[in-house]
Design a protein around this motif. Structure first.
Motif, mmCIF file in Angstrom:
data_model
loop_
_atom_site.group_PDB
_atom_site.id
_atom_site.type_symbol
_atom_site.label_atom_id
_atom_site.label_comp_id
_atom_site.label_asym_id
_atom_site.label_seq_id
_atom_site.Cartn_x
_atom_site.Cartn_y
_atom_site.Cartn_z
ATOM 1 N N LEU A 379 0.838 -1.206 0.000
ATOM 2 C CA LEU A 379 0.000 0.000 0.000
ATOM 3 C C LEU A 379 0.871 1.254 0.000
ATOM 4 O O LEU A 379 0.600 2.216 -0.735
ATOM 5 N N ILE A 380 1.919 1.255 0.795
ATOM 6 C CA ILE A 380 2.809 2.421 0.862
ATOM 7 C C ILE A 380 3.501 2.647 -0.478
ATOM 8 O O ILE A 380 3.645 3.788 -0.947
ATOM 9 N N ILE A 381 3.927 1.563 -1.133
ATOM 10 C CA ILE A 381 4.611 1.703 -2.426
ATOM 11 C C ILE A 381 3.679 2.326 -3.460
ATOM 12 O O ILE A 381 4.053 3.247 -4.201
ATOM 13 N N VAL A 382 2.431 1.834 -3.516
ATOM 14 C CA VAL A 382 1.472 2.354 -4.502
ATOM 15 C C VAL A 382 1.149 3.820 -4.212
ATOM 16 O O VAL A 382 1.143 4.669 -5.122
ATOM 17 N N LEU A 383 0.903 4.146 -2.948
ATOM 18 C CA LEU A 383 0.573 5.529 -2.601
ATOM 19 C C LEU A 383 1.746 6.466 -2.859
ATOM 20 O O LEU A 383 1.559 7.609 -3.285
ATOM 21 N N ALA A 384 2.956 5.994 -2.584
ATOM 22 C CA ALA A 384 4.124 6.829 -2.831
ATOM 23 C C ALA A 384 4.288 7.132 -4.312
ATOM 24 O O ALA A 384 4.746 8.219 -4.689
ATOM 25 N N GLN A 385 3.924 6.182 -5.179
ATOM 26 C CA GLN A 385 4.049 6.390 -6.626
ATOM 27 C C GLN A 385 3.007 7.365 -7.150
ATOM 28 O O GLN A 385 3.311 8.240 -7.952
ATOM 29 N N TRP A 386 1.759 7.203 -6.668
ATOM 30 C CA TRP A 386 0.679 7.974 -7.267
ATOM 31 C C TRP A 386 0.298 9.216 -6.475
ATOM 32 O O TRP A 386 -0.271 10.151 -7.038
ATOM 33 N N ARG A 387 0.570 9.238 -5.170
ATOM 34 C CA ARG A 387 0.132 10.366 -4.352
ATOM 35 C C ARG A 387 1.268 11.102 -3.658
ATOM 36 O O ARG A 387 1.039 12.115 -3.004
ATOM 37 N N GLY A 388 2.470 10.579 -3.739
ATOM 38 C CA GLY A 388 3.606 11.281 -3.158
ATOM 39 C C GLY A 388 4.035 10.718 -1.817
ATOM 40 O O GLY A 388 3.323 9.943 -1.166
ATOM 41 N N ALA A 389 5.231 11.153 -1.404
ATOM 42 C CA ALA A 389 5.840 10.620 -0.191
ATOM 43 C C ALA A 389 5.078 11.016 1.061
ATOM 44 O O ALA A 389 5.022 10.254 2.029
ATOM 45 N N VAL A 390 4.468 12.210 1.063
ATOM 46 C CA VAL A 390 3.753 12.654 2.261
ATOM 47 C C VAL A 390 2.550 11.757 2.522
ATOM 48 O O VAL A 390 2.305 11.313 3.650
ATOM 49 N N THR A 391 1.780 11.467 1.445
ATOM 50 C CA THR A 391 0.616 10.589 1.599
ATOM 51 C C THR A 391 1.044 9.198 2.052
ATOM 52 O O THR A 391 0.408 8.579 2.909
ATOM 53 N N ALA A 392 2.131 8.709 1.459
ATOM 54 C CA ALA A 392 2.630 7.392 1.855
ATOM 55 C C ALA A 392 3.052 7.388 3.317
ATOM 56 O O ALA A 392 2.824 6.409 4.043
ATOM 57 N N ALA A 393 3.678 8.471 3.762
ATOM 58 C CA ALA A 393 4.097 8.544 5.159
ATOM 59 C C ALA A 393 2.891 8.540 6.095
ATOM 60 O O ALA A 393 2.900 7.895 7.147
ATOM 61 N N ILE A 394 1.831 9.254 5.716
ATOM 62 C CA ILE A 394 0.613 9.268 6.537
ATOM 63 C C ILE A 394 0.009 7.872 6.605
ATOM 64 O O ILE A 394 -0.394 7.393 7.680
ATOM 65 N N ALA A 395 -0.058 7.182 5.433
ATOM 66 C CA ALA A 395 -0.602 5.825 5.414
ATOM 67 C C ALA A 395 0.234 4.883 6.270
ATOM 68 O O ALA A 395 -0.295 4.043 7.004
ATOM 69 N N GLY A 396 1.563 5.036 6.183
ATOM 70 C CA GLY A 396 2.428 4.201 7.008
ATOM 71 C C GLY A 396 2.228 4.457 8.484
ATOM 72 O O GLY A 396 2.180 3.524 9.290
ATOM 73 N N GLY A 397 2.110 5.748 8.857
ATOM 74 C CA GLY A 397 1.887 6.075 10.257
ATOM 75 C C GLY A 397 0.577 5.519 10.781
ATOM 76 O O GLY A 397 0.505 5.009 11.900
ATOM 77 N N LEU A 398 -0.482 5.614 9.944
ATOM 78 C CA LEU A 398 -1.772 5.059 10.362
ATOM 79 C C LEU A 398 -1.699 3.544 10.498
ATOM 80 O O LEU A 398 -2.307 2.959 11.408
ATOM 81 N N SER A 399 -0.950 2.892 9.598
ATOM 82 C CA SER A 399 -0.811 1.432 9.676
ATOM 83 C C SER A 399 -0.092 1.021 10.955
ATOM 84 O O SER A 399 -0.508 0.089 11.649
ATOM 85 N N VAL A 400 0.989 1.732 11.238
ATOM 86 C CA VAL A 400 1.741 1.411 12.457
ATOM 87 C C VAL A 400 0.890 1.676 13.696
ATOM 88 O O VAL A 400 0.827 0.846 14.618
ATOM 89 N N GLY A 401 0.206 2.823 13.719
ATOM 90 C CA GLY A 401 -0.640 3.136 14.865
ATOM 91 C C GLY A 401 -1.758 2.134 15.043
ATOM 92 O O GLY A 401 -2.062 1.710 16.166
ATOM 93 N N GLY A 402 -2.382 1.730 13.911
ATOM 94 C CA GLY A 402 -3.452 0.735 14.000
ATOM 95 C C GLY A 402 -2.954 -0.597 14.512
ATOM 96 O O GLY A 402 -3.626 -1.265 15.312
#
Length: 736
Positions: A379-402
């Motif tokens: 998920l992080i790889i796909v988001l980083a490609q299409w939405r940028g590193a900031v979006t990927a970082a947010i998704a990663g943070g939410l995944s870790v927090g969850g």
């Protein structure tokens, strides 16, 4: 379509491969490598600290504590066996269901009459006295009689690493069968109790602990194996024997489906067991510690003798007899307490088994963790490609927090231990690979800048080569030399915040005066390694005072650095570490036929580099080696440590260079004597005196504050857990 895919493949192929490799590795090994394992254990400790086990009052265990006050009242340990017999009789009379000794009785009572009679002088006039004493009751027989009368005593023995003869094997009070292919805690010998005590006891088990790799006790081995016999006998722990007697169970039944021990059945109780932290040895019981502030289970031993226990307090309870006195050395570190009485860990285990309060790490937990790793990573790889590193970082943070929230809820609700660390660690790597791509482009430009500063040649070498061009060949000579290494602290992080132009200006502004300082005191610049400088003395030109000149250059570099920082108050303030060492080196034109440079190699060079690295740890700007210190006796220098640096078998003494002969005045001499006294107390294991002097010197010598703080921390650690008998004060460096 292919053109659209190529940028994605070029930029993210490495991240996808890394995710799949991490998943394959996790599937292949269920337990992480040691560094990650230690971090995982620390994370799981948070569960225990956040959610301590609730105490079941009906199942709580009592501890008769041989504490400091009891020792003060009744004398040093061991007490006479007649007194222990009285203790057993009193506990049995108070209704204890099981009496468990976390104490070993392998020697005869030295106060017993049969032991005392032979000590009398063999004189005729004392024969009647010897006979009268020998006729008195044997204390060991009295104690054995009390154990037999109680019918509920469990004795503990200790496994050791020395082989035990077959005739010295502990007695098994309970027979049970463990499949031969089940790996139990293997030990080759045991120190047993005296045979008359074992024969009288109702239970007999080991009281060994097996800390995890970080030294903390989180599990206790319920079963262990004596492997120096043909039969490979399995023994229960005192915890199992206590539960067996408390529940009046007639047998112990290990349950091992799929060749791994999962359950230990004690009568009607089913106790979950698991492997150790390394997943190699079965039979361990995971401790779920109760609230450490609740000491209601402890009863000082003297109160039993003084009838100071309320009726019913011990009735129907498992009663452990152990010690919390630090002098008796039965202290263990746990996630809840860095200095807990060992007997308390046994109490925790027995309470859990009797009350059915268990925590487990299920066999399927690692599959859930691996699946979450791959899903979130992709998920992080796909988001980083299409939405940028900031979006990927947010998704990663939410995944870790969850993952962390889910893991905590599962522990609180179902007492299951899942690890959110490994997926989080892997996600960090995946995201870092994406960020590394952009960083590599800018870092490439900075790397060219650093490489450019590695091509300087010392002016003294130019003159010598001009006079002797035949020296432009491979080869070298042995010389006694002084080597200097210096390095800017935090330069890597600093360089990442600067563009190449700023970085070039900073390095030029720093290296130019530092080079002038070295050359002005007869040194030769060997090389620049980015911001680091390597220089040496006594080559290619002779310098009889090379150690002194190297030390003066090091002190002058600090003065020059202060001047540079004062000229640029708005810029980053630079700090450096310097290491100086003296010894034999091979110096000459080293390299290949195509390219070589005039340089020095040898053990003295390596030690100088390690000294520079250790300045960060000890918090001093200049460290010099032992041989260098001998060459500059008039300089102000203090011994810092006896250290074995990385990559070297022999330890060396290192010294903090605080100034030249002008600083070594009367006041400094007095402080140096106090410093030497502190080191002597420390190496003589006189911890309190060493700590007292270190605290005073930290105020008097602020430049050495970190050194004294380090010694205070060591003293506290050694006071809690003394070093081994062969300790000589040497420290082993764990980093360069």
């Amino acid at each position: 379509m292919l053109r659209l895919f190529r940028p994605f493949a070029r930029r993210w192929f490495g991240a996808v491969v890394a995710t799949l490799l991490l998943f394959a590795l996790a599937m292949a090994i269920k337990e992480p490598p040691p560094p990650v394992l230690r971090f995982r254990l620390a994370v799981l400790d948070l569960y225990l600290q956040q959610f301590p086990r609730p105490v079941d009052p009906a199942k709580s265990v009592r501890i008769i504590d041989i504490d400091e006050e009891s020792l003060r009242r009744f004398g040093q340990w061991p007490w006479p066996r007649t007194q222990l017999a009285e203790l057993v009789d009193r506990l049995a009379a108070l209704g204890a269901k099981a009496i468990v000794f976390d104490v070993l009785f392998d020697q005869p009572d030295r106060t017993s009459p049969p032991q005392l009679a032979p000590l009398l002088a063999p004189r005729p006039d004392q024969a009647s006295l010897r006979n009268a004493i020998a006729a008195l009751p044997d204390h060991d027989k009295i104690f054995a009689g009390a154990i037999a009368r109680a019918r509920s005593v469990v004795l503990g023995f200790s496994f050791v690493d020395e082989p035990t003869r077959e005739t010295e094997q502990p007695t098994l009070k309970t027979r049970f069968d463990v499949p031969k292919n089940i790996p139990l805690l293997p030990l080759v010998g045991a120190v047993r109790n005296r045979p008359e005590f074992e024969a009288s006891a109702a239970g007999n088990g080991h009281f060994n602990m097996q800390p995890d790799p970080d030294g903390l006790v989180r599990r206790v081995p319920l079963l262990a194996e004596l492997v120096n016999t043909r039969a490979h006998i399995a023994y229960p722990s005192i915890d199992v024997e206590a539960v067996r007697l408390a529940t009046e169970a007639d047998r112990i039944s290990p349950i091992a489906p799929d060749d791994r021990l999962t359950t230990l059945k004690i009568g009607g109780l089913r106790v979950p067991v698991e492997a150790d932290a390394t997943n190699t040895i079965d039979g361990f019981f995971r401790l779920w510690f109760s609230d450490n502030s609740n000491h209601a289970r402890f009863v000082p031993a003297y109160r039993v003798f003084e009838n100071g226990i309320d009726a019913g307090f011990l009735k129907g309870r498992v009663v452990l007899i152990g010690t919390s006195a630090k002098g008796l050395l039965d202290m263990r570190a746990t996630p809840m307490n860095q200095l807990a009485a060992g007997v308390e860990n046994h109490a925790e285990a027995i309470e859990q088994m009797l009350s059915g309060q268990f925590i487990t790490r299920p066999e399927w937990s690692w599959q859930i963790e691996c699946g979450g790793l791959v899903a979130a990573g992709l998920l992080i790889i796909v988001l980083a490609q299409w939405r940028g590193a900031v979006t990927a970082a947010i998704a990663g943070g939410l995944s870790v927090g969850g993952a962390c929230v889910a893991a905590y809820q599962l522990f609180e609700r179902d007492h299951l231990m899942l690890d959110p660390l490994t997926p989080s660690f892997a996600l960090t790597i995946v995201y870092a690979l994406a960020a590394l791509t952009a960083f590599a482009r800018s870092e490439g430009e900075k790397r060219h800048v650093r490489e450019a500063f590695g091509r300087y040649l010392a002016p003294s070498l130019v003159e010598r080569l001009a006079a002797h061009p035949e020296r432009l060949r491979l080869g070298g000579e042995m010389r006694d030399m002084s080597i200097l290494f210096s390095d800017i602290r935090g330069f890597t992080a600093m360089s990442q915040r600067m563009d190449p132009t700023e970085l070039t200006a900073l390095l030029n502004g720093y290296l130019t005066p530092m080079t002038g300082t070295v050359l002005g005191r007869g040194g030769t610049i060997d090389k620049y390694i980015g911001d680091a400088v390597m220089a040496f003395w006594n080559a290619p030109l002779d310098d009889a005072a090379h150690a002194e000149n190297a030390c003066r250059a090091a002190l002058a570099m600090l003065v020059e650095l202060d001047r540079l920082n004062a000229l640029r108050p708005e810029g980053p303030q630079l700090r450096i570490g310097i290491g100086v060492n003296t010894g034999p080196c091979c110096v000459g034109n080293l390299g290949s036929e195509q390219r070589f440079a005039y340089s020095a190699i040898g053990d003295a060079v390596n030690v100088a580099a390690r000294l520079e690295g250790q300045t960060k740890f000890y918090g001093v700007p200049i460290l010099i080696g032992e041989e260098t210190r001998l060459r500059v006796p008039s300089f102000a220098a203090l011994e810092v440590d006896h250290l074995r640096v990385v990559g070297r078998d022999e330890a060396t003494r290192l010294y903090a260079l605080l100034g030249d002969e002008r600083v070594a005045d009367v006041k400094f001499t007095s402080l140096a004597q106090a410093h030497e006294q502190m080191l002597q107390f420390y190496r003589a294991r006189r911890w309190d005196q060493a700590a007292e002097i270190a605290r005073a010197l930290a105020t008097a010598l602020p430049a050495m504050a970190t050194v004294y703080a380090t010694y205070e921390a060591r003293v506290r650690a050694f006071a809690a857990e003394p070093p081994p008998p062969d300790w000589d004060g040497t420290v082993i460096a764990d980093s360069k």
